[in-house]
Design a protein around this motif. Sequence first.
Motif, PDB file in Angstrom:
ATOM      1  N   GLN A 103    -107.609  45.416 -67.060  1.00 46.15           N
ATOM      2  CA  GLN A 103    -108.644  44.396 -66.873  1.00 46.15           C
ATOM      3  C   GLN A 103    -109.501  44.305 -68.128  1.00 46.15           C
ATOM      4  O   GLN A 103    -109.413  45.136 -69.022  1.00 46.15           O
ATOM      5  CB  GLN A 103    -109.530  44.735 -65.676  1.00 46.15           C
ATOM      6  N   ARG A 104    -110.327  43.281 -68.159  1.00 46.07           N
ATOM      7  CA  ARG A 104    -111.231  43.058 -69.291  1.00 46.07           C
ATOM      8  C   ARG A 104    -112.152  44.269 -69.449  1.00 46.07           C
ATOM      9  O   ARG A 104    -112.690  44.771 -68.460  1.00 46.07           O
ATOM     10  CB  ARG A 104    -112.066  41.805 -69.004  1.00 46.07           C
ATOM     11  N   PRO A 105    -112.335  44.749 -70.667  1.00 43.75           N
ATOM     12  CA  PRO A 105    -113.239  45.890 -70.873  1.00 43.75           C
ATOM     13  C   PRO A 105    -114.670  45.537 -70.493  1.00 43.75           C
ATOM     14  O   PRO A 105    -115.054  44.364 -70.468  1.00 43.75           O
ATOM     15  CB  PRO A 105    -113.144  46.172 -72.380  1.00 43.75           C
ATOM     16  N   SER A 106    -115.457  46.560 -70.246  1.00 46.70           N
ATOM     17  CA  SER A 106    -116.874  46.366 -69.962  1.00 46.70           C
ATOM     18  C   SER A 106    -117.525  45.637 -71.127  1.00 46.70           C
ATOM     19  O   SER A 106    -117.161  45.845 -72.287  1.00 46.70           O
ATOM     20  CB  SER A 106    -117.554  47.728 -69.756  1.00 46.70           C
ATOM     21  N   THR A 107    -118.517  44.794 -70.831  1.00 46.91           N
ATOM     22  CA  THR A 107    -119.254  44.133 -71.902  1.00 46.91           C
ATOM     23  C   THR A 107    -120.277  45.081 -72.529  1.00 46.91           C
ATOM     24  O   THR A 107    -120.854  44.762 -73.559  1.00 46.91           O
ATOM     25  CB  THR A 107    -119.964  42.866 -71.396  1.00 46.91           C
ATOM     26  N   ASP A 108    -120.495  46.230 -71.917  1.00 46.31           N
ATOM     27  CA  ASP A 108    -121.304  47.304 -72.508  1.00 46.31           C
ATOM     28  C   ASP A 108    -120.341  48.091 -73.400  1.00 46.31           C
ATOM     29  O   ASP A 108    -119.458  48.796 -72.899  1.00 46.31           O
ATOM     30  CB  ASP A 108    -121.878  48.178 -71.403  1.00 46.31           C
ATOM     31  N   LEU A 109    -120.471  47.950 -74.718  1.00 51.02           N
ATOM     32  CA  LEU A 109    -119.480  48.528 -75.616  1.00 51.02           C
ATOM     33  C   LEU A 109    -119.414  50.047 -75.536  1.00 51.02           C
ATOM     34  O   LEU A 109    -118.339  50.623 -75.682  1.00 51.02           O
ATOM     35  CB  LEU A 109    -119.722  48.060 -77.053  1.00 51.02           C
ATOM     36  N   ALA A 110    -120.547  50.711 -75.283  1.00 48.97           N
ATOM     37  CA  ALA A 110    -120.512  52.174 -75.134  1.00 48.97           C
ATOM     38  C   ALA A 110    -119.670  52.550 -73.918  1.00 48.97           C
ATOM     39  O   ALA A 110    -118.854  53.488 -73.974  1.00 48.97           O
ATOM     40  CB  ALA A 110    -121.926  52.739 -75.012  1.00 48.97           C
ATOM     41  N   ARG A 111    -119.828  51.817 -72.831  1.00 48.82           N
ATOM     42  CA  ARG A 111    -119.021  52.081 -71.630  1.00 48.82           C
ATOM     43  C   ARG A 111    -117.556  51.744 -71.877  1.00 48.82           C
ATOM     44  O   ARG A 111    -116.651  52.462 -71.447  1.00 48.82           O
ATOM     45  CB  ARG A 111    -119.539  51.283 -70.445  1.00 48.82           C
ATOM     46  N   ALA A 112    -117.298  50.650 -72.591  1.00 52.97           N
ATOM     47  CA  ALA A 112    -115.919  50.263 -72.900  1.00 52.97           C
ATOM     48  C   ALA A 112    -115.231  51.348 -73.724  1.00 52.97           C
ATOM     49  O   ALA A 112    -114.069  51.676 -73.488  1.00 52.97           O
ATOM     50  CB  ALA A 112    -115.895  48.927 -73.636  1.00 52.97           C
ATOM     51  N   VAL A 113    -115.954  51.928 -74.691  1.00 57.79           N
ATOM     52  CA  VAL A 113    -115.392  53.010 -75.515  1.00 57.79           C
ATOM     53  C   VAL A 113    -115.087  54.222 -74.641  1.00 57.79           C
ATOM     54  O   VAL A 113    -114.024  54.834 -74.759  1.00 57.79           O
ATOM     55  CB  VAL A 113    -116.351  53.374 -76.669  1.00 57.79           C
TER      56      VAL A 113
END
Length: 197
Positions: free
Chosen positions: A148-158
Amino acid sequence: MDDAGRGPWDDVPRGLGLVLDEGRGALPYALIHGESLVACAAWALGDSGVDLVDATISWEGLVESGEDLVLHDALCPMTPPAFLAACLMHARATGRPVVGTRPVTDTVKVVTAGEAGQVIGETLDRDALVAVASPLVLPAAVLATLPQRPSTDLARAVADLAAAGHAVETLEAPPEGRRVSSPDDVRLLDALTTRSG
């Protein structure tokens, strides 16, 4: 340029870029140098050589494009296009996700739960920490593995990428690539990036 007016980059896929403003309140629409943060971020992303896409494009459409994806935080509006391009090229060279970071300058303490509530513990070594800034670049091969699309919170996406077994590489963003979190931060970034003339 060759005789046909083409540059050496014309045969290199440009990649796709999304500016992230969702979940950030009204701050992406604050002004810096007379323009909204989100507009400045979009211009930088476009100037970096990627093709901007609308945030409404489906996740399946992004994956099926076969292109690398650059996620750029609207709260890092003055990130230089050259740094965005460098992150994309590094991700292509390694085949790994790449995230822009800034050094941590605040004191960071460990907090644990104790019998009387929270207990403040040791101070962490700032040199061993980084603050996620922007962009996050996902090579096409990595993009294809994400459900799915990564979180828009980049720290969470990482963090999610790391939890899924992807080694995320970091590149230190220049000072003007810092992330803002308040109107005061915007004023500071405005002063930092104002050219003296």
